[in-house]
Design an enzyme around this catalytic site. Sequence first.
Site, short mmCIF file in Angstrom:
data_model
loop_
_atom_site.label_atom_id
_atom_site.label_comp_id
_atom_site.label_asym_id
_atom_site.label_seq_id
_atom_site.Cartn_x
_atom_site.Cartn_y
_atom_site.Cartn_z
N SER A 29 39.24 47.69 49.07
CA SER A 29 39.59 46.94 48.62
C SER A 29 40.64 46.74 47.83
CB SER A 29 38.44 45.05 48.85
OG SER A 29 37.90 45.00 50.28
N SER B 289 38.60 38.07 48.84
CA SER B 289 38.26 39.58 49.30
C SER B 289 39.35 39.17 50.46
CB SER B 289 37.32 40.78 48.89
OG SER B 289 38.06 41.48 49.65
N LYS C 179 43.65 45.63 47.61
CA LYS C 179 45.09 43.94 48.01
C LYS C 179 45.95 44.40 47.06
CE LYS C 179 40.87 42.10 51.03
NZ LYS C 179 39.99 42.90 50.99
#
Length: 167
Positions: A11, A71, A14
């Site tokens: 993640s 997220s 991102k």
Amino acid sequence: KDPDAVRAPASLTKMMTELIALEALERGEVALDDTLIVASSATKIGGSKIYLQPGEALLFGECLRAMVIASANDAASAIAIHLAGSEASFVGWMNTRAEQLGMARTKNVNPHGLDRNGEQTLTSARDQATLARHLISHPLALQISSSPTTTIRKGQVVHSTNRLLGQ
């Protein structure tokens, strides 16, 4: 330890999606109150999500906050498609921006970081530190990421995945 070892960032991918979105905001190419229409492909992303629906309209700023705070992988994909027209084009932007920042060990394959079709984003701790330095130069990045919750869709509260907030 091993700052140049190549690893999958999951993640943390991102962060680059956020940087590109914030830079587009600063250039006036998009506004927080722009309406984003969710592409069908953005709704098919697994993992953490806000359950976007094909054709759903929400504000760009809501999508950005959901991606950063919760997220949300579907929000990351929706942002990418909104800005670049397709995930593939956006990934090209991500890799170009990584190169411009000197992130020599980074290769992005999507805007959210989930492994897909045998492909995975790769980067190093040193490259992530470079990206983080650029990201925190944007006051909006700090404002959003320090929020434990946000409200989207006229009432849906999403919560931060960062358990260190408030500690």
